[in-house]
Design an enzyme around this catalytic site. Sequence first.
Site, PDB file in Angstrom:
ATOM      1  N   ASP A 272      -5.293   2.475  -4.490  1.00  0.00           N
ATOM      2  CA  ASP A 272      -6.283   1.597  -5.119  1.00  0.00           C
ATOM      3  C   ASP A 272      -7.689   2.160  -4.985  1.00  0.00           C
ATOM      4  OD1 ASP A 272      -4.345  -0.417  -5.840  1.00  0.00           O
ATOM      5  OD2 ASP A 272      -4.226  -0.884  -3.720  1.00  0.00           O
TER       6      ASP A 272
ATOM      7  N   ASP B 195      -4.315   7.883  -1.262  1.00  0.00           N
ATOM      8  CA  ASP B 195      -4.484   6.437  -1.348  1.00  0.00           C
ATOM      9  C   ASP B 195      -4.277   6.057  -2.808  1.00  0.00           C
ATOM     10  OD1 ASP B 195      -5.418   3.764  -0.564  1.00  0.00           O
ATOM     11  OD2 ASP B 195      -7.227   4.287  -1.684  1.00  0.00           O
TER      12      ASP B 195
END
Length: 221
Positions: free
Chosen positions: A9, A7
Amino acid sequence: MTLAIFDLDGTLLSGDSDYNWGQFLVEKGLVDVELYKEANDRFFEQYQAGTLDIFEYLAFSLKPLTRFSKAERDALHAEFMDLKVRPMMQEEATKLLKFHKDQGHFLLLITATNQFVTGPIADELGMDHIIAPVPEVIDDEYTGNIVGVPSFQAGKVTRLNDWLKETGHSMEGSYFYSDSRNDLPLLELVDHPIAVDADPTLTDIAKERGWPHISLRGNSW
């Protein structure tokens, strides 16, 4: 090649590139400051709570791009990288990516933030490939729409499975690193789910299931 999936953010970055893009537009005076900031804050709170309507949010976040030429978009993104993104990059994240790269792993970024914002970030991080919501572009102009399934929550699994069929990659031995409860569907799919500076919900789930929980924020992982 073993997949090392990340991922973006709150995981590889110490903050949220999507939210900060909105803040950047507000600070530049390129959007209605009061209305845009209120909406940006509200959508971010919904994301953190796991209640975000991704289609509503993408319609909001992509609309400003319809007003800029390609040259203007490129210049804005370059400034955004300097002012907002590079300060969120983390030394320990760089070390983690190198660790997997040195083992011959394929570095795959899967993010719910649209590809206009995240494509250049993925390049700078040295990712092998990115899966992100794809904005519709016609004659070099953004329409404000998206193409296909947004890679958010279960949509990350859908997009990943489509990519696996296209490329022939395998999930055997796969890793996935995330900070967010929104990524639980993909965390449950990989062989090595790893929570990173996780939100309270994912922290509790990781403890219950015995998943590793690491930090990339100035601490050695």
